[in-house]
Motif scaffolding. Structure first.
Motif, PDB file in Angstrom:
ATOM      1  N   SER A   1       0.863  -1.191   0.000  1.00 13.45           N
ATOM      2  CA  SER A   1       0.000   0.000   0.000  1.00 13.45           C
ATOM      3  C   SER A   1       0.889   1.227   0.000  1.00 13.45           C
ATOM      4  O   SER A   1       2.016   1.193   0.482  1.00 13.45           O
ATOM      5  N   ALA A   2       0.386   2.294  -0.577  1.00 10.44           N
ATOM      6  CA  ALA A   2       1.166   3.524  -0.692  1.00 10.44           C
ATOM      7  C   ALA A   2       1.030   4.344   0.578  1.00 10.44           C
ATOM      8  O   ALA A   2      -0.011   4.310   1.233  1.00 10.44           O
ATOM      9  N   PRO A   3       2.071   5.099   0.924  1.00  9.31           N
ATOM     10  CA  PRO A   3       1.971   5.992   2.081  1.00  9.31           C
ATOM     11  C   PRO A   3       0.910   7.061   1.818  1.00  9.31           C
ATOM     12  O   PRO A   3       0.607   7.368   0.655  1.00  9.31           O
ATOM     13  N   PRO A   4       0.363   7.631   2.862  1.00  6.27           N
ATOM     14  CA  PRO A   4      -0.741   8.600   2.729  1.00  6.27           C
ATOM     15  C   PRO A   4      -0.393   9.796   1.846  1.00  6.27           C
ATOM     16  O   PRO A   4      -1.257  10.327   1.158  1.00  6.27           O
ATOM     17  N   HIS A   5       0.872  10.220   1.842  1.00  4.95           N
ATOM     18  CA  HIS A   5       1.224  11.419   1.070  1.00  4.95           C
ATOM     19  C   HIS A   5       1.430  11.105  -0.411  1.00  4.95           C
ATOM     20  O   HIS A   5       1.676  12.003  -1.192  1.00  4.95           O
ATOM     21  N   PHE A   6       1.351   9.827  -0.804  1.00  6.82           N
ATOM     22  CA  PHE A   6       1.571   9.475  -2.213  1.00  6.82           C
ATOM     23  C   PHE A   6       0.387   9.899  -3.075  1.00  6.82           C
ATOM     24  O   PHE A   6      -0.748  10.009  -2.615  1.00  6.82           O
ATOM     25  N   ASN A   7       0.703  10.155  -4.352  1.00  6.29           N
ATOM     26  CA  ASN A   7      -0.347  10.389  -5.341  1.00  6.29           C
ATOM     27  C   ASN A   7       0.158   9.846  -6.675  1.00  6.29           C
ATOM     28  O   ASN A   7       1.239   9.233  -6.737  1.00  6.29           O
ATOM     29  N   GLU A   8      -0.595  10.073  -7.735  1.00  6.35           N
ATOM     30  CA  GLU A   8      -0.202   9.560  -9.043  1.00  6.35           C
ATOM     31  C   GLU A   8       1.187  10.029  -9.451  1.00  6.35           C
ATOM     32  O   GLU A   8       1.988   9.258  -9.974  1.00  6.35           O
ATOM     33  N   ALA A   9       1.454  11.319  -9.235  1.00  4.61           N
ATOM     34  CA  ALA A   9       2.751  11.846  -9.642  1.00  4.61           C
ATOM     35  C   ALA A   9       3.870  11.162  -8.855  1.00  4.61           C
ATOM     36  O   ALA A   9       4.919  10.818  -9.410  1.00  4.61           O
ATOM     37  N   ALA A  10       3.629  10.950  -7.567  1.00  2.00           N
ATOM     38  CA  ALA A  10       4.647  10.275  -6.759  1.00  2.00           C
ATOM     39  C   ALA A  10       4.880   8.852  -7.254  1.00  2.00           C
ATOM     40  O   ALA A  10       6.000   8.331  -7.194  1.00  2.00           O
ATOM     41  N   ALA A  11       3.837   8.217  -7.756  1.00  2.00           N
ATOM     42  CA  ALA A  11       3.990   6.861  -8.305  1.00  2.00           C
ATOM     43  C   ALA A  11       4.985   6.877  -9.454  1.00  2.00           C
ATOM     44  O   ALA A  11       5.773   5.940  -9.629  1.00  2.00           O
ATOM     45  N   ILE A  12       4.964   7.947 -10.233  1.00  4.18           N
ATOM     46  CA  ILE A  12       5.914   8.071 -11.345  1.00  4.18           C
ATOM     47  C   ILE A  12       7.301   8.460 -10.838  1.00  4.18           C
ATOM     48  O   ILE A  12       8.309   7.821 -11.147  1.00  4.18           O
ATOM     49  N   VAL A  13       7.345   9.516 -10.028  1.00  7.04           N
ATOM     50  CA  VAL A  13       8.625  10.101  -9.612  1.00  7.04           C
ATOM     51  C   VAL A  13       9.380   9.196  -8.650  1.00  7.04           C
ATOM     52  O   VAL A  13      10.600   9.084  -8.703  1.00  7.04           O
ATOM     53  N   ASN A  14       8.642   8.558  -7.771  1.00  2.00           N
ATOM     54  CA  ASN A  14       9.292   7.805  -6.710  1.00  2.00           C
ATOM     55  C   ASN A  14       9.387   6.317  -6.971  1.00  2.00           C
ATOM     56  O   ASN A  14      10.353   5.674  -6.577  1.00  2.00           O
ATOM     57  N   SER A  15       8.375   5.750  -7.601  1.00  5.49           N
ATOM     58  CA  SER A  15       8.368   4.303  -7.801  1.00  5.49           C
ATOM     59  C   SER A  15       8.851   3.954  -9.205  1.00  5.49           C
ATOM     60  O   SER A  15       9.798   3.201  -9.384  1.00  5.49           O
ATOM     61  N   CYS A  16       8.199   4.518 -10.209  1.00  8.69           N
ATOM     62  CA  CYS A  16       8.515   4.171 -11.589  1.00  8.69           C
ATOM     63  C   CYS A  16       9.942   4.564 -11.949  1.00  8.69           C
ATOM     64  O   CYS A  16      10.521   4.018 -12.883  1.00  8.69           O
ATOM     65  N   VAL A  17      10.515   5.478 -11.180  1.00  5.03           N
ATOM     66  CA  VAL A  17      11.891   5.886 -11.463  1.00  5.03           C
ATOM     67  C   VAL A  17      12.833   4.672 -11.451  1.00  5.03           C
ATOM     68  O   VAL A  17      13.829   4.641 -12.165  1.00  5.03           O
ATOM     69  N   HIS A  18      12.509   3.664 -10.666  1.00  9.89           N
ATOM     70  CA  HIS A  18      13.327   2.445 -10.655  1.00  9.89           C
ATOM     71  C   HIS A  18      13.274   1.743 -12.007  1.00  9.89           C
ATOM     72  O   HIS A  18      14.294   1.277 -12.520  1.00  9.89           O
TER      73      HIS A  18
END
Lengths: 332, 332, 332, 332
Positions: free
Chosen positions: B158-175
């Motif tokens: 599950s994503a942390p509360p402060h995550f959003n769609e953009a964070a999914a790209i910037v923080n996760s998809c960056v891998h």
């Protein structure tokens, strides 16, 4: 603070240990390597960055820069070097087996009893393999009830020329002997060895099937196939009352090519147990610093030799052989 | 000789790094931990045996006992600390991302160009994961011809509360952005992000499907599902001309119980990438000693931010977005 | 042209056979079902669309509309009904075992010898399971050299109340006895049965480990665990000189949920061997039309009983027991 | 009572259907085979035991001994033969696609509407594959919440010479189009086709990636790779809110040899979908007897052509294309 380590033996195992101690373990540094073959010792030292090569194992053990000794020399020398370390009060990580026979192994036990302290960790590295530790934790959790039986497979690409049936028991099966005791927290009380059809590619009767009974009534069967040709494979399954636990090599990359979906099999034990060796060696260094023993003791090594003694006897008799029960000294 | 390391940030990642540097890496020792939350810094120091806690990150960077700095603080601070290290001429291992946007990441590149030397290794740890390195070696061998496409799955419990769609790209998809460049030895030139049906258990639109094109015409598709509920899973498959290579978590222990054969899935990235982090951190220490850079550079980190910038733009436009091509300075 | 079939026995097996013959097999139609329990016979007839229910098995065998008989009644009645069919010159598919003991089974052989023709196909359905037929083809290809050993696992969710250790041998292990002969094209010459730790959930000593030797020196070990609790599982591995062949249930759908990746395990033999039963029954009908026998013969059934007789003897003696070698009549 | 079946087309598919109808299906018998190539028709008749060969498809449809027709002729002829059967009031099993374009497919719908009855079952055999039916049952159970996305892989060894990109959509991807509708109980509303790097071994741009959106917001991505070289592979994964369901080929026999653990991959669709075809054909015969339609209807076939029409359009435009929504007549 960093512990200076000396390694006796620069064969395949010794060179690997040099690499691990020098490059993958925190809190230690490799001081010296020793081998009857000086060229081999020098190669291992160069590759791992060890500072020195020492010709005489006893000099290595006595060296004041060396605080701990790793024994990876031929099996027949393990006990003598271990005893020398005990007398020098230096912690030892000794490759398995403790000795080729129980009688020889007993001398190490006596040395520790005389010293009144444990110095020896035996290199049954499987106790540190993530698959085996997870399996033991699951057994101990009793999530699936009691463990009733264990099936083991132990296969090598091909056996060295000097190997024979007895070596298959003493040198290879000794791993399953120890790991069964580790997994089941029970002693092995009898063993019967069967011969399968002999592979035409083996220079001795191979494969074998060993059937052990434990003090808790469990059966452990072990297929030993040292000339399996296709690779090195060690795996098994613990049968419990309400479920089973299968342990084996960690698989990841999967190839689809030429009509098959395939995962690679290692050619020898090094990739299979790379994590186990690294974790074992780190645990050894950590245990020296903390003063709390880790892994298998000299006693575990000795008991394993009493079992393989009986296994070799069964090879001759074809019958089930009882395993001598030894009374565990309070030191262990 | 042993390198003194200081860690900025004692959250989940920082505390893990402290444990690894102190207990699993050869040739280094942990000097100090720093965190805005002193209690957290003290806990991490105590657990790992670090000698000191330092309140001010800049003081840590300046500390003469500290020869190398590991940055595991919040994303927005990465660039500033990295630049301070570069100015202090201290090697850095910086957690990903280099910066939340390309504009900020560019400042780190400029600092290294000014210094005329590379100091930063970026913490794209997957480059050290055995599955990925094996996959890259297989691609490079061209055993299965050229790589044509890659399918990736990136799922979190599950994503942390402060995550959003953009964070999914910037923080996760960056891998996946970095690992695609690593696996394919190609640049990403466009990206289009699709929204799947939204999970009722997610607090933003999740899952997403990102489709990238590379400079060699390959497609990379990535399922990003940050609220997958069942566990953490990262895996994929490279489609080549005559075969495919599937990479994923290493599986070993298999349970048979209650009507299923099951293998465990980790709850987060730590078990999945434990080997990758350890090997990465060892490679970082080794690279400091040898002077030969290892892993991802600041440039790789910067390029990843140009890609995620375009990904965020596609989230808004729903269309395919071109990725700005940057000219690589000769330093990299 | 379509063959009229009558089924004796409308228990679980008989009802399944009714469904298969009526709804999944070409070239046959189901005429009548017979059972001591008329209600059960009527239910099976209704469900499968059989035209008639017949109270007396001998009347069913004599019925002129019935051209072939399928025997799925209790084990102790198999031989008598089979002999009646032979006398009536009607082809028979007889569920295993041929008889509970070799002495009884021999009567069927004598009836066929007297008739001078084979009428009986024995329901060792595993010979038609795609996994086993593929395994046998691979063994026969000698692609991996000679077969040296076989490991088998035979697990049931739980044993019926009337089961005991002997039934585990006579009723369950008989499948591995036949399939070993089928896979290895060899006879079994000795058997030794070991008892594992007894499951607290079993009402007899369960699990067992049976070790067989073949006329070609191969070993076959069989884990029999009739109260395994987690499901029905039959699988194994043939160890050859240069490779191994593992056979098992066909796996497809894989679930990721709640921290595990899981594939389902059947609760009983029906899903596991659904294809085997269907293919077997079709092969039986086809063999009647072509006049060419298929599958296991009465002789195979008889030999299996000589092996299980020895297995039961070993249960009592705890020792290895020789298996009586019978001279195969030229009819088989 | 047994239904007489006539088959139009004796190519690979037609010959397979002849074998299945004649030898594996209950309640039917094969009357005649028809093919433009009389030699091919005769071979199929001989092999399957069909009584007659008929030169003219319209004569076959009209034949009074023939109660049901199976169409396995070239795609462009499907609609005409289906319409002839509808006019003759004979049930049809028509191989997919219903027609190469929606406009042609619509004529079949109109014929059934005129007749006021459904006669056509469309040969989307995957609806009968045990893996797909299990997957659909799991989705419908909502055990893992709502389905959010589906990943599909569709790979062939190599495409026939006459294939091109459009055929990959119309002929191959049409299976994923239908099965997505079947699994998700939703309509496809848009499609965008991407080109991966082109394989140097393909005579058209291959592989492709198609991304569909459904009326419920789900994404379905399909890798189409018709020259994958290594074998035929169809599998996928449904991503749900709390778990995923992966479907794929049924795996059983596993080989360990020459450094790999391997499972075989079929060379074409026949082994992969053997069960699906048999179950489909049995369901068709059963549905004729019961009067209750089974499987995909002509409407399902028509809708699939509207989707592939849009897919072909996207191949040209490179953009996302909306799919024409058709109002379903009450007959379906």
């Amino acid at each position: 603070m960093s512990i200076g380590v000396g390694i006796i033996g620069a064969g395949i195992m010794g060179a690997d240990h040099a690499r691990i101690i020098a490059g993958q373990v925190a809190g230690a540094h490799l001081v010296a390597v020793c081998d009857a073959d000086m060229g081999r010792a020098e190669a291992a030292a160069r590759e791992s960055g060890a500072r020195r090569v020492i010709a005489d194992p006893m000099a290595l053990i006595a060296d004041p820069e060396i605080g701990a000794v790793l024994i990876a020399s031929p099996d027949a020398t393990h006990a003598d070097y271990a005893i020398a370390c005990i007398k020098a009060a230096k912690p030892v990580l000794c490759e398995k087996p403790l000795a080729p026979t129980a009688a020889e192994g007993l001398r190490v036990i006596e040395a520790e009893l005389t010293a009144g302290r444990r110095f020896v960790q035996l290199g049954f590295m499987r106790r540190f393999d993530p698959g085996y530790t997870e399996t033991r934790a699951l057994i101990d959790s009793r999530r699936f009830g009691a463990a009733l039986a264990v099936h083991c497979v132990h296969r090598n690409l091909s056996a060295p020329p000097h190997f024979n049936e007895a070596a298959a028991i003493v040198n290879s099966c000794v791993h399953e002997v120890d790991i069964s005791r580790f997994l089941l927290s029970a002693e092995l009380v009898s063993v019967q060895v069967f011969r399968a059809r002999r592979s035409s590619l083996a220079h001795f009767h191979d494969p074998l099937l060993a059937v052990f009974e434990t003090s808790d009534g469990q059966l452990v069967d072990v297929e030993l196939f040292l000339n399996a040709q296709y690779g090195y494979e060690v795996r098994g399954e613990v049968v419990c009352e309400t479920g089973t636990i299968a342990f084996g090599p960690a698989l990841s990359t999967e190839i689809r090519h030429a009509g098959v979906t395939a995962t690679g099999i290692a050619a020898d034990w090094r990739p299979r147990f790379a994590a186990a060796y690294r974790i074992q060696n780190q645990a050894w260094i950590d245990s020296i610093r903390s003063g709390k023993p880790a892994g298998a003791s000299a006693w575990d090594g000795f008991i394993a030799t009493t079992v393989t003694d009986a296994g070799v006897k069964s090879l001759g008799s074809g019958a089930s052989e009882r395993i001598t029960r030894e009374k565990k000294p309070s030191l262990y």
